[in-house]
Design an enzyme around this catalytic site. Structure first.
Site, short mmCIF file in Angstrom:
data_model
loop_
_atom_site.label_atom_id
_atom_site.label_comp_id
_atom_site.label_asym_id
_atom_site.label_seq_id
_atom_site.Cartn_x
_atom_site.Cartn_y
_atom_site.Cartn_z
CD GLU A 427 -2.25 1.40 2.85
OE1 GLU A 427 -1.95 0.55 3.71
OE2 GLU A 427 -2.99 2.37 3.08
CG ASP A 500 -0.17 1.84 6.50
OD1 ASP A 500 0.93 1.27 6.39
OD2 ASP A 500 -0.42 2.98 6.09
CG ASP A 502 -4.33 2.65 8.58
OD1 ASP A 502 -4.55 1.84 7.64
OD2 ASP A 502 -3.72 3.71 8.42
CG ASP A 504 -7.20 4.84 4.62
OD1 ASP A 504 -8.46 4.74 4.61
OD2 ASP A 504 -6.59 5.93 4.55
#
Ligand code: 28F
Length: 634
Positions: A427, A500, A502, A504
């Site tokens: 990413e 990540d 998180d 996203d």
């Protein structure tokens, strides 16, 4: 129905000899294979079922005897015991020796509700070495026996009895049939089916041929509703709504009933029956049903703005995950197709479509929660189908996916043998850069994915296929997509999603998994898809440092390092320097890889709808639930 209640001995119809049946058995039972053999049982049982439908018989027993014979017993009224006025013989003998016009395979009518008891009995007699019939009526017993269709023991009274009903035992003729051995499973399945189709009738099967006696008993008060429940259970599928939807109606002499329930699979299972005969090739009742549900669900979706104005559910869409049983009963059923297993009566299409349109609409209005579930399942199916279509179009677009060129952002590895290679899908360009710096380029390839994430929540899946993120992946993997997908062309043994920890990151993984699941499913099945596990914290004190992958680990290291140990949260992969990324996430010796598995198709079906749904939470759960800790390099 009323006409048959009390007919006497004079109503037997057209007469014909049994020699015709022995000469051309195929004409009467379709085939002399095992299928034809089992058909004999059905012919006899059907007569008992007619008696049950007339309201006089509750139990039907089928016994497979050790001597190869089959016995069928019912507790109906028994056959009228007098002499047939026109033939001048006992009615029972007439039923068993005179061929009735209009047998199932001879063309013409059908017996159910038509009051033609006994059709088929003579065919069974003609094709049996021996038949013994015991009739019980008005507290008297009667007996008659036949061999190859001829009377060998004259009709006689056998004395008083408390029993009522007809018992028939027959020994199929081994000079006619290819095999005369009844298959338990075949018989059982057929009988269970009849029990489902005739609610409340109790049918049992007993097998006396083996060392141990087997008896199974089938009786379903719920009829075809229970049939649908049974089918869904057998599939191991989770149903999407608790209640089986049941619709019934009639017009003139024809009756129709439908039971349906959706499950979380992709497949439909629609079974249709006409006069209790399984119509494997469908026909007008099935066509009517399909047209009905398609119309009703489209109308409902439009009415409540669940369907957008340009959206339309196809027949396939509304049938995805549907289990249904359609059963019609009619006089003069017309069967088409090679196997005579397709219903041709056009009035039945109108009847079934009519009752489904009317009553399913009412059902949906009265059960909005179920309605919502069904319509959403159909919409998911529609979107997936649309996406698949676009994917196919995409493959056809020359120079894009068919090109052998690799994506420009790919940092490939040197190793060419797929088993040894890994592709990291990373990413963001910055993390991609870091990964390129630290990777072992002998076997690790890096493909950075564009920073801005396509939000699967807000975008229909078709967008995915033209997305700048997906196309390079397809090119890098080398497998092609859709009908051209070829796993043997896969360029990497492990495809590792590195994002990540998180929301996203979770989104991009979701997007990728959705894509792999729908269009490169074999990659998941074969265990090629992994998720990398970047650390959540760095815990350090002076020169000492530890990476923590959970809050518990963080606390543990803080304690271990003691004093004023510090914990620093990694917000993204980009925050790590190349050494750290290598040490924590990419070094095969130390990293934690989670293999993405799809436990089985059933489970995945449901998960996919979660992925495609509007809720973020379950989608995140999916990724976590499906990421299993896999041992390194296993
Ligand atoms: C094991 C197979 O065949 N059961 C049957 C009946 C009951 C009646 C019936 C049968 C009479 C004149 C035809 C009784 N009472 N089991 C069976 N149960 N056939 S076959 O009648 C036959 C008609 O012509 C029955 C009053 N009406 C009908």
């Amino acid at each position: 129905m009323d006409v048959e209640k009390n007919y006497g001995d004079s109503q037997i119809q057209v007469l014909e000899g049994l020699e015709a049946v022995r000469k051309r058995p195929g004409m009467y039972i379709g085939t002399t294979s095992a299928k034809g053999l089992h058909h004999l049982i059905s012919e006899i049982v059907d007569n008992s079922i007619d008696e049950a439908l007339a309201g006089y018989c509750k139990h039907i027993l089928v016994i497979l005897h050790a001597d190869g014979s089959c016995e069928v017993k019912d507790d109906g009224r028994g056959v009228p015991s007098g002499i047939h006025p026109t033939v001048g013989k006992p009615t029972l003998e007439v039923i068993y020796t005179i061929l009735h016009a209009g047998g199932k395979f001879g063309g013409g009518g059908y017996k159910i509700a038509g009051g033609l008891h006994g059709v088929g009995a003579s065919v069974v007699n003609a094709l049996s070495k021996r038949v013994e019939v015991r009739n019980h009526r008005d507290n008297k017993g009667y007996y008659i026996a036949f061999e190859r269709g001829n009377v060998v023991e004259e009709f006689r009274e056998t004395g008083e009895t408390e029993l009522h009903g007809l018992h028939v035992r027959f020994w199929p003729d081994d000079t006619i049939f290819e095999t005369v051995e009844f298959d338990y499973e075949t018989v059982k399945t057929r009988l269970r089916e009849q029990a489902f189709l005739n609610a409340g009738v109790d049918i049992s099967i007993t097998d006396l041929r083996g060392e141990e006696e087997i008896t199974e008993d089938y009786c379903y008060e719920g009829g075809i509703r229970s049939f649908v429940e049974y089918l869904n259970k057998k599939k191991g599928a989770d149903v999407l709504h608790g209640d089986v939807i049941y619709i019934a109606g009639e017009k003139g002499d024809s009756q129709a009933e439908v039971a349906m329930q959706y499950n979380d699979t992709y497949n439909d299972a629609i079974l249709s029956f006409a006069n209790n005969m399984h119509t494997i090739d469908g026909g007008t009742h099935e066509t009517g049903f399909k047209a009905g549900i398609t119309k009703v669900l489209n109308d409902y979706g439009k009415k409540y703005n669940i369907l957008k104005s340009e959206e339309k559910l196809s027949g396939e869409d509304v049938r995805e995950g549907l289990t249904a049983v359609i059963s019609v009963k009619l006089e003069d059923a017309q069967f088409e197709s090679q196997t005579k297993a397709k219903l041709g009566n056009s009035e039945i299409r109108t009847l079934v479509e009519g009752i489904v349109t009317e009553k399913l609409s009412i059902y949906l209005e009265e059960n909005p929660e179920t309605a919502k579930i069904i319509i959403e399942k159909s919409i998911t199916a529609a979107r997936a189908r649309e996406a698949a279509k676009r994917a196919r179009e995409l493959t056809r677009r020359k120079g894009l996916l068919e090109s052998s060129s690799l994506p420009s952002k790919l940092a490939d590895c040197n190793e060419r043998r797929m088993e040894y290679t890994e592709l990291y899908l990373v990413e963001g360009d910055s993390a991609g850069g870091t990964a390129k710096d630290c990777r072992d380029s002998r076997f690790q390839a890096i493909l950075p994915l564009r920073g801005k994430i396509l939000n699967v929540e807000k975008n229909r899946i078709d967008r995915i296929y033209s997305s700048v993120q997906i196309v390079p992946i397809i090119l890098a993997l080398g497998t092609g997509i859709g009908s051209e997908f070829d796993i043997t062309k896969l360029r990497y043994g492990k495809i590792i999603l590195m994002a990540d920890a998180d929301v996203d990151g979770s989104h991009i993984k979701t997007l990728l998994l959705t894509f792999f699941f729908r269009h490169m499913r074999p990659l998941i099945d074969a265990g090629h898809i992994y998720s990398a596990t970047p650390p959540l914290y760095k815990v350090y004190r002076g020169k000492q440092q530890r990476y923590a992958f959970s809050d518990e680990e963080r606390d543990m290291y803080i304690e271990e390092l003691g004093g004023n140990a510090q914990a620093e949260r990694y917000k993204g992969l980009g925050e790590m320097d190349p050494d750290q990324l290598w040490d924590t996430t990419m070094d095969p010796e130390k990293r934690i890889l989670k293999r993405i598995t799809v436990e089985d198709a059933m489970e995945a079906d449901a998960l996919f709808s979660v992925l495609m749904g509007d809720k973020v939470e379950p989608r995140r759960d999916f990724i976590e639930a499906n990421a299993k800790y896999a041992n390194l390099d296993t």
